[in-house]
Design an enzyme around this catalytic site. Structure first.
Site: not given
Lengths: 244, 283, 283, 244
Positions: D55-57
């Protein structure tokens, strides 16, 4: 470690004590191994307990109980406020100008505080291949104040460096085994390292004899305050504290 | 994924490769370096910020054609005599140097990990190094400011040592992490030696986790970072660094030492057994 | 060092400043944003990768002149109506946009933290964005390859929320850390709100520690990240995000809500008390 | 969520199931919130348990027990193999080409797979200001295979985008509520999105009617395999599992 005449401390101890005195509670200080580490840790145990030690291995705010044997000593990580990667250390912290004082040593220094830790002799055919610059080139320009610690001799204090590893622009003081050199403007306007203090038992002549250029001596030449009892006690506690 | 170190070196490291065995005073992949020596790799370009004992050994045993580095010494002791002998006298063969600053090396690894062709830094200003190394200038397109650019490190093989891997080959190291993550991510292939395989990697402070899918091979090599240390496993062997100064000073003494402790041993366990045997004999 | 949030905002945030209140879905510094609204800061350039509710509030209350961002929405819900109203209809005032990709924003923060004037990335290739934003081309001096350059973020003030600070003002946050370290290090001044002050920061996995000496002010703001979450303290208030869609859709409803919960409250405790009071009344 | 005629699954479920089938055990997959997250998590619970979710987080290898509500959901960090900063995620992992599959959605798509998630209307005076590109521009070019999930209508499948947010070069499949579009070369050599499969109950005509350009239909048009019992059970377990 040479004894210092009949004085109750060694030349190295005088150097470490004098360097430590130049650190303040607010300093964030890039520290190498050996005398700089001794000086910075001494400062934390005497007049500057708030002084923050940063090692290029990535430890920020290390509070070692004993003197580290390498800049990556486990003790430095265990007692640190933060441990960061080496790329982060150089990019965000040093280049980010978060560190105000840096200690450097070298094999050679010139009158402008430029340092050589690369080679003796020609680069392509050196008589002595030294370890190299490591962090020095960027430390020299990336902190506000560079403190140099270096024993003084004609071999180390030279008229011309064999190789310029790092620049002297931010060198504020050179603490040697004989005295203290600081950049001072001369009559002709040029700034060069000038003997501003001699350690107890040393003389300006001795310092000039141990310098490969015509060393200027300050008109107001001082005598360095010898290590206090308190400083020596703290210093020796650091030196003798072994690995648990 | 989890294979013997000898197999990993045989498969992934070839003569002529650019190899970075990284470790910043901690977790130095010595066991992997010894395996390169046993398998007689030649013409390597060795990359490392802080080449120390294991690089001295690789150079002295004739594995290296070139060294890319920023500080090459025996930390707290002095010179690397095999490195010096190669540079100063060309023994056992000449060693080409590409010399950088720490900041430049770190930026080059980070650029490699990020799949960029160059890293940018405020560095290499003045002094004699810029004329002696690979560095260029880039101009900020917004401010006009000039900065240094270093070519990204993209080794053929990155080699690091870590404390643990799990059975799937995920790796965890903790403590001083140096440029090890960047080394693995910048390299085409990678070998990670570990102290041990565990069922589950327990999350820890100051940990770097590398998933199995960025690693070519994981190899068990207990005490594989000797004489450096592995936090949580063993301390630095400070006496060894001091002793190395004597061993490495003389070519014949060095060769005999390497024969006894590396060439005549099969792996890291054999290496340590040979050290213990020698101590016992000496005592 | 540890001061009331109202004092920190009064001292460090001025009209016209470039302010980055960062948080990537976690630890969003809402309480600090509310204090900017209470103190009626004007003409701010707001920077954030993912402007969400608190930026919608700042924009709707007329604090912002310009927004520098990469994704502005109500995550999982839809639009930010105040942001849209400002962009589409100029209410309460026009909002200038400087729009980037996430990769570009992240590179710009990292460059700022590293005291570089620009960040380099493989990005902004093709499409219509490059013509609409601040991006330039740099050429690799070694390979001739063209890459994108973004101007570094150097906010006047960086604002983040963290779980803990110790009494000296050292800060620790853990879990998803976003660009918070970079935000503080890239900014001239910085404010960190925290859930609580503890005697000792206990080292934790996935933690970011920021020493007191890189922070201008630390302020206690319990539940200061609402409606986002603070790992180890409280969960995300998913219902709030859904409810915000209704509140923010209408100008008058929005203004009345802000009056009740932000302008008429003194601090984060008052804000939460007002939310509870409203729930109780509604029930 | 609309019902799908008298079929025992919704259009969204068909989309999620079909997208999940295209993931393999070896994929490292950049996931957004909503349908992509549902599809990727479903793959992990059916045929591709080894599929890695990023996830880009900054969470790498997340194994959420329930469907995350935001890309920064705490569950994603707690179940991850590693959590890295957002700059590291985009520099070392996405730009470093460590991720092979990326899911994207959008407000508009054209026949080349280019996407618009920026504005409807002119950029300077939009009728609808959309959230913007976020990670999409670099995901679109930084992974090997882009999967697009998007409901099909003349409003979304347009002849000309109002704004090109990300490029379609790596778009391998578009899964809609009506069928599957894949890039196929036509007689004149140009490659464009072509209807290669229709979902049970949908027709090529329906798909053409929901497309703003003259949609090509593959000669070998297939019918999508409906969700299996096993897929639906796993999917619904994911959807209904609430916050603990």
């Amino acid at each position: 470690m040479s004894m210092n005449g009949d004085r109750p401390y060694t030349a190295d101890e005088m150097m470490a004590v004098e360097a430590s005195r130049r650190l303040t509670d607010d300093n964030v200080c890039f520290v190498g191994i050996g005398l700089p580490s001794l000086a910075a840790n001494l400062a934390r145990r005497t007049h500057a307990p708030g002084c923050t030690l940063v090692y290029e291995s990535g430890t920020i705010g290390s509070k070692p109980a004993r003197l580290p044997l390498s800049i990556g000593d486990g003790e430095l990580a265990e007692t640190a406020d933060a441990v960061v990667s080496v790329p982060e250390m150089f990019a965000y912290w040093l280049q980010g100008r978060r560190i105000d004082v840096g200690f450097l040593g070298a094999a050679q220094i010139d009158r402008h505080g430029n340092l050589n830790s690369t080679v003796i002799g020609p680069y392509d055919a050196p008589s002595v291949r030294l370890p190299g610059g490591g962090g020095a080139p960027e430390i020299a320009l990336g902190v506000d104040d560079v403190f140099v610690m270096l024993r003084q001799s004609k071999r180390t204090f030279v008229d011309e460096l064999d190789f310029t590893t790092s620049l002297g622009d931010n060198v504020r003081v050179v603490v040697t085994d004989l005295g203290i050199l600081e950049p001072r403007p001369s009559e002709d306007g040029t700034v060069e390292l000038t003997l501003t203090s001699v350690h107890p038992g040393a003389s300006a002549d001795e310092a000039r004899a141990a310098t490969g250029w015509d060393l200027r001596v300050a008109d107001d030449l001082a005598e360095t305050e010898p290590p206090t009892e308190n400083e020596l006690t703290a210093l020796r506690a650091l030196e003798t504290k072994g690995r648990s | 994924m989890i294979v013997p170190l000898s197999d990993a070196v045989a498969e992934h490291v070839h003569d002529g490769d650019v190899v970075a065995l990284e470790g910043f005073t901690h977790l130095i992949p010595s066991a992997a370096g010894h395996e390169l020596i046993r398998q007689e790799r030649r013409d390597l370009t060795l990359v490392r910020m802080t080449p120390d004992v294991v690089y001295d050994q690789l150079i002295g045993m004739g594995c290296a054609r070139k060294l890319v580095f920023s500080w090459g010494g025996n930390p707290g002791v002095g010179s690397l005599h095999r490195l010096r002998d190669a540079v100063e006298k060309g023994w056992p063969q000449p060693l080409e140097l590409e010399e950088h600053s720490h900041a430049g090396m770190a930026a080059a690894y980070a650029a490699g990990a990020a799949n960029l062709p160059f890293g940018v830094l405020r560095g290499y200003r003045g002094g004699d190094l810029p004329a002696r190394t690979r560095v260029a200038t880039v101009v900020c397109p917004f401010t006009g400011e000039e900065l240094a650019a270093v070519p990204a490190h993209r080794p053929d093989v990155g080699v690091i040592h870590a404390q643990q891997a799990d059975r799937r080959g995920n790796v965890q190291l903790w403590g001083i992490a140096g440029v090890q993550k960047e080394t693995v991510l910048a390299s085409k292939r990678s070998i990670v030696t570990v102290e041990e395989i565990v069922d589950e990697l327990e999350p820890r402070p100051d940990a770097v986790v590398l998933p199995a899918w960025v690693i070519s091979a994981v190899c068990v090599a207990p005490r594989g970072a000797h004489p450096s240390y592995a936090a949580g496993y063993y301390d630095r062997d400070n006496e060894f660094y001091v002793a190395w100064d004597t061993v490495s000073r003389d070519r014949e003494t060095f060769l005999a030492w390497m024969q006894r402790h590396v060439l005549d041993t099969a792996d890291v366990d054999g290496y340590h057994a040979s050290l213990v045997a020698e101590e016992t004999t000496a005592a």
